[in-house]
Design a protein around this motif. Structure first.
Motif, PDB file in Angstrom:
ATOM      1  N   ALA A 262      30.865  51.941  -7.953  1.00 52.06           N
ATOM      2  CA  ALA A 262      31.925  51.131  -8.550  1.00 52.06           C
ATOM      3  C   ALA A 262      33.279  51.809  -8.386  1.00 52.06           C
ATOM      4  CB  ALA A 262      31.625  50.891 -10.021  1.00 52.06           C
TER       5      ALA A 262
ATOM      6  N   PHE B 111      36.555  50.212  -6.564  1.00 54.14           N
ATOM      7  CA  PHE B 111      37.852  50.109  -7.234  1.00 54.14           C
ATOM      8  C   PHE B 111      38.944  50.740  -6.373  1.00 54.14           C
ATOM      9  CE2 PHE B 111      41.229  51.324 -10.093  1.00 54.14           C
ATOM     10  CZ  PHE B 111      41.321  50.241 -10.964  1.00 54.14           C
TER      11      PHE B 111
ATOM     12  N   TYR C 269      37.879  44.565  -6.537  1.00 51.58           N
ATOM     13  CA  TYR C 269      37.948  44.758  -7.986  1.00 51.58           C
ATOM     14  C   TYR C 269      36.799  44.019  -8.673  1.00 51.58           C
ATOM     15  CZ  TYR C 269      42.631  46.870  -7.741  1.00 51.58           C
ATOM     16  OH  TYR C 269      43.701  47.704  -7.497  1.00 51.58           O
ATOM     17  N   ASP C 270      36.543  42.789  -8.249  1.00 50.71           N
ATOM     18  CA  ASP C 270      35.434  42.019  -8.837  1.00 50.71           C
ATOM     19  C   ASP C 270      34.092  42.687  -8.564  1.00 50.71           C
ATOM     20  OD1 ASP C 270      37.177  40.134  -9.819  1.00 50.71           O
ATOM     21  OD2 ASP C 270      37.009  38.813  -8.069  1.00 50.71           O
TER      22      ASP C 270
ATOM     23  N   ALA D 198      33.604  45.568 -10.953  1.00 47.25           N
ATOM     24  CA  ALA D 198      33.232  45.109 -12.301  1.00 47.25           C
ATOM     25  C   ALA D 198      31.773  44.710 -12.356  1.00 47.25           C
ATOM     26  CB  ALA D 198      34.130  43.948 -12.711  1.00 47.25           C
ATOM     27  N   GLU D 199      31.256  44.126 -11.291  1.00 51.11           N
ATOM     28  CA  GLU D 199      29.859  43.733 -11.254  1.00 51.11           C
ATOM     29  C   GLU D 199      28.937  44.946 -11.109  1.00 51.11           C
ATOM     30  OE1 GLU D 199      29.475  40.997  -8.073  1.00 51.11           O
ATOM     31  OE2 GLU D 199      30.664  39.406  -9.035  1.00 51.11           O
TER      32      GLU D 199
ATOM     33  N   PRO E  17      29.376  48.234 -15.761  1.00 54.17           N
ATOM     34  CA  PRO E  17      30.064  47.721 -16.956  1.00 54.17           C
ATOM     35  C   PRO E  17      31.258  48.588 -17.355  1.00 54.17           C
ATOM     36  CG  PRO E  17      27.681  47.761 -17.276  1.00 54.17           C
ATOM     37  CD  PRO E  17      27.951  48.500 -16.019  1.00 54.17           C
ATOM     38  N   ASP E  18      31.189  49.881 -17.046  1.00 55.57           N
ATOM     39  CA  ASP E  18      32.283  50.773 -17.414  1.00 55.57           C
ATOM     40  C   ASP E  18      33.568  50.445 -16.659  1.00 55.57           C
ATOM     41  OD1 ASP E  18      30.528  52.094 -19.068  1.00 55.57           O
ATOM     42  OD2 ASP E  18      30.013  53.623 -17.583  1.00 55.57           O
ATOM     43  N   ALA E  19      33.443  49.729 -15.554  1.00 52.85           N
ATOM     44  CA  ALA E  19      34.624  49.428 -14.742  1.00 52.85           C
ATOM     45  C   ALA E  19      35.315  48.133 -15.145  1.00 52.85           C
ATOM     46  CB  ALA E  19      34.222  49.340 -13.272  1.00 52.85           C
ATOM     47  N   GLN E  20      34.760  47.426 -16.124  1.00 52.91           N
ATOM     48  CA  GLN E  20      35.296  46.106 -16.444  1.00 52.91           C
ATOM     49  C   GLN E  20      36.699  46.175 -17.042  1.00 52.91           C
ATOM     50  OE1 GLN E  20      32.384  44.091 -18.833  1.00 52.91           O
ATOM     51  NE2 GLN E  20      30.952  43.846 -17.112  1.00 52.91           N
TER      52      GLN E  20
ATOM     53  N   VAL F 143      39.246  47.149 -14.383  1.00 55.18           N
ATOM     54  CA  VAL F 143      39.336  46.043 -13.434  1.00 55.18           C
ATOM     55  C   VAL F 143      40.158  44.906 -14.022  1.00 55.18           C
ATOM     56  CG1 VAL F 143      37.993  44.193 -12.348  1.00 55.18           C
ATOM     57  CG2 VAL F 143      37.266  46.575 -12.103  1.00 55.18           C
ATOM     58  N   PHE F 144      39.987  44.626 -15.323  1.00 49.76           N
ATOM     59  CA  PHE F 144      40.767  43.562 -15.976  1.00 49.76           C
ATOM     60  C   PHE F 144      42.256  43.878 -15.907  1.00 49.76           C
ATOM     61  CE2 PHE F 144      42.928  42.119 -19.851  1.00 49.76           C
ATOM     62  CZ  PHE F 144      42.807  40.746 -19.692  1.00 49.76           C
TER      63      PHE F 144
END
Length: 818
Positions: free
Chosen positions: A690, A694, A717-718, A721-722, A725-728, A731-732
């Motif tokens: 992930a 990123f 980026y999407d 996130a997939e 979970p730590d990257a959500q 990424v947002f």
């Protein structure tokens, strides 16, 4: 001419007779190795290759294991295979070939009998001649000084009513060796020294050094306290000063690693150079390591390769392992899978021979980066408080706690030292409570034997039967071993197969391994390489070292599978990394935990040379954090980059991302966005990282190393996130920023004047649109004015409340004049 013909015929018969003896010996050897008592799984005592030190104990130190010259040159013919440290004939022979061999054997025996009487006289004459030549060539010791200077010593000679077959120091206070030149010294009084005074002094000095060395080793082996070990090394230092080779080896490594002596790389280098001049393989290997890592000397991969090669030729297993890794990845040499296979297989043979019934030692692989982020979580180490809690439960009679602690002490690991005495006590308590697992492990301990538990097949069999009757797979496997080898019971392959199958069905790795071995060798069942491969694969999934070893042999020889040098090397490498030297990983971690980063990084560097990926990443981490003061600050990032690169080539995701970071920011190298992008992409595609996704999104967003593409940036980026979970959250935020940038870019790209020039307001809002707009503006203006006026109106007071009468202010202190 007739006499010559007869002599020629006689000579031919002698040659045939010798050939017959050789063939008979070979077939007897083949029948021995195909006997049921030698096949893969748990190596038998008569086929194991074991390296012991001079005290007779198994030498478990990192730098100690060496091979004899005979072991190194020994090779197996194309008709043999080595599985689990044992040699087996090639299994491709048909039954007809076996019958031909038997008939050939019988013919040779008949030939031997017919020629025996004919050639006995000639052979005895040859033997006597050889003995006479040997006697002539044996060196004659000449007396020096004394009453018979220059005369040969007579052995044995009689002195004080005792015969001496060699020189002695008896009767002399100075300890100098002497001999008599006649048989009876008392009658003839003829004698002389066996050595010069200089030789005598040197011998006594070496004997004194040996005594000091043995004293130090005894304290070192028998003590567990740090203070006592430091005392032991003082003895070793004294012996090393007296030029004792083994003491110098011990001291030089202690100075290199900082083990119970203050770390001094320069002093250790001087000792290694001295040892190398004396031909010590350990010294040669260590000097090669110094040149490879650039510690105390200027780095030179060419010199390192030379010293490693000499160390390997001298039989040092660590040197063989290092050369195997270098040929595998191409460090200082051209990559060669076959050369790597040769070195790794040689080391793996010895590692496999050390595996006992109770299994090998646990290799604790702790990553410093994970440990720093989550202390205690990633390492799997047990805290002292938790161990004490389990001990409390065990004392209170908790059977599961007793079995768990018994297994921890039996194998060691997770912060618990190997201790067979405590393991036996815990298993005994649980077995008395009726636990089948404890009974089975007691059976394994009795079957193997140790200093604590005497070897006893009968006692082991009793425990195995009790556990097997309760359905325990460990007991079933142990009972299968008893029937297979005939330990305490007659050999019975059918029962052995039955119990191994039961254990394998429950997922027990020993049962799977032995079942694979029976199919591999066709013992009790029809030979089936596919079934052998299946069970070896199952056992390898459980982490059994011998399963990896057997699979490596099958892939190396193409037995039951397509030959694959690449797969064989990877499997052999896995086996080699389970050797005793892997304990250094835990020693290095403890040094780092105690704050001694210099000692830790040197130990990790040597393990990294051997190909341990976790050691490579840990050494790179220490350099990355600039915690090692033994190297210059400007060297830390280049060294870290080197070891991140080696760890990444072995599939470590974090190392691959670190390589991208180093090229992105220019740490230890020039800024290179294209190379950084390549490393991030590899981490993304191969390991689905992930973080790498990123970073790729960011580089697409900024157009670094790649053409700017906001759509691809959003895609990566999407994906990040997939992937985690730590990257959500990051990424947002990145997507929010990306939307703003996209909007600004869109506004910048369009021409507002052109847009309004193409808009017809009369058609859009009607012909009276300007009146409507003025009305709306007037209403908005009036609303705002009314709202502001209301705010300025006074707020009315509630009824019934009176304003308080203000108190009269006190007169000022100074009144102005009237």
């Amino acid at each position: 001419m007739g006499q010559r013909a007869r002599l020629l015929l006689l000579l031919c018969l002698v040659v045939l007779w010798v050939a017959g003896l050789a063939a008979a010996a070979w077939l007897l050897y083949a029948s021995h190795v195909l006997s049921p008592t030698s096949f893969p799984g748990v190596p038998t005592s008569h086929t194991l290759l074991s390296t012991t030190d001079e005290e007779g104990n198994q030498d478990e130190s990192l730098e100690s294991k060496t091979l004899s010259a005979e072991d190194q040159v020994k090779d197996h013919s194309t008709g043999t295979r080595v599985v689990a440290g044992q040699i087996f004939l090639e299994s491709g022979k048909s039954d007809s070939q076996s019958e031909d061999e038997e008939s050939f054997h019988s013919q040779e025996e008949e030939k031997e009998n017919s020629l025996e009487e004919l050639n006995s006289l000639e052979m005895s004459n040859l033997l006597n001649k050889d003995l006479e030549e040997a006697e002539v060539q044996s060196p004659v010791l000449t007396a020096i000084g004394g009453t018979a200077d220059g005369e040969p010593c007579h052995f044995p000679f009689l002195f004080m009513e005792k015969e001496y077959p060699e020189c002695t120091a008896d009767g002399r206070e100075d300890g100098r060796l002497w001999c008599a030149t006649t048989y009876n010294y008392k009658e003839d009084q003829k004698w002389g020294f066996c050595e010069t005074e200089e030789q005598s002094n040197k011998r006594r000095q070496m004997q004194e050094a040996e005594d000091v060395y043995q004293t130090g080793m005894k304290i070192l082996n028998e003590s567990s306290k740090k203070a006592q070990k430091k005392e032991a090394y003082q003895y070793l230092l004294k012996a090393a000063d007296m030029n004792h080779t083994k003491a110098m080896e011990k001291v030089s490594y202690a100075l290199l690693f900082g083990d119970y002596l203050k770390q001094n790389i320069q002093s250790s280098k001087e000792l290694f150079e001295k040892l190398t001049e004396e031909g010590s393989p350990k010294g040669q290997m260590a000097l090669g390591f110094l040149y490879a890592s650039g510690l105390g000397v200027n780095s030179s991969q060419a010199k390192a390769l030379v010293y490693y090669t000499f160390g390997a030729l001298g039989g040092n297993l660590i040197a063989h392992m290092i050369l195997g890794y270098r040929y595998w990845v191409g460090i200082g040499v051209l990559p060669s899978c076959e050369s790597a296979l040769t070195h790794y297989r040689l080391v793996a043979n010895h590692v496999a021979s050390d595996i006992s019934l109770t299994g090998g030692t646990v290799v604790q692989r702790i990553r410093l980066a994970d440990e720093v982020e989550n202390p205690g979580m990633a390492s799997g180490m047990l805290e002292d408080d938790l161990i004490q809690y389990y001990q409390f439960l065990a004392e209170k009679g908790d059977v599961q706690a007793q079995v768990g602690l018994g297994q921890l002490h039996l194998h060691g690991g997770r912060g618990v030292e190997q201790n067979h005495q405590r393991a036996f006590e815990y298993f005994n308590q649980a077995a008395n409570a009726g636990n089948s697992h404890a009974m089975a492990f007691l059976g394994k301990m009795y079957s193997e034997g140790s200093d604590v538990v005497p070897q006893s097949n009968e006692t082991a069999l009793q425990y195995f039967k009790k556990a097997a009757d309760m359905g325990n797979p460990v007991g079933q496997s142990g009972l299968g071993m008893a029937y297979l080898y005939g330990r305490g019971v007659p050999v019975n392959y059918e029962l052995a197969l039955k119990y191994f199958q039961k254990a394998a069905e429950q997922g027990w790795v020993d049962g799977q391994l032995q079942l694979g071995s029976m199919y591999y060798n066709g013992i009790g069942v029809k030979r089936d390489y596919k079934q052998a491969l299946k069970y070896f694969n199952l056992a390898s999934q459980g982490g059994h070292i011998l399963a990896f070893y057997n699979l490596a042999q099958m892939h190396a020889t193409g037995t039951g599978v397509m030959r694959s040098c690449h797969t064989a090397v990877e499997l052999f490498k896995n086996v080699c990394e389970r050797g005793r030297w892997s304990e250094r990983l835990m020693t290095a971690y403890n040094s780092y935990k105690d704050g001694d980063s210099n000692s830790a990084v040197v130990q990790y560097l040597l393990l990294a040379e051997q190909g341990y990926e976790v050691a490579q990443s840990n050494a790179a981490f220490i350099f990355d954090q600039k915690e090692a003061s033994i190297v210059e600050e400007n060297e830390t990032y280049p060294r870290a980059l080197l070891h991140w690169n080696r760890a990444a080539s072995q599939g470590y995701t974090v190392a691959r991302i670190k390589l991208g970071d180093y090229h992105f920011y220019g740490f230890g190298t020039d800024v290179d966005y294209e190379t950084a992008f390549i490393h991030y992409r590899l981490a993304s595609e191969q390991q689905h990282s992930a973080q790498a996704m990123f970073n790729l999104g960011y580089m697409h967003e900024k157009g670094l190393g790649i053409k700017q593409d906001l759509h691809l940036a959003k895609r990566f980026y999407d994906m990040a996130a997939e992937a985690s979970p730590d990257a959500q959250v990051p990424v947002f935020l990145a997507l929010c920023k990306l939307r703003v940038i996209y909007s600004l870019q869109y506004v910048r790209e369009i021409n507002i004047r052109e847009v309004f020039s193409h808009v017809d307001m009369d058609q859009l809002l009607g012909p009276e649109w300007d009146l409507y707009l003025m009305t709306i503006i007037a209403l908005l203006l009036g609303t705002i004015i009314a709202y502001r006026q209301r705010q300025h109106q006074a707020i009315p007071r509630p009824a019934g409340l009176r304003p308080a009468v203000p108190q009269q202010e006190p007169p000022p202190e100074h009144q102005p004049p009237q």
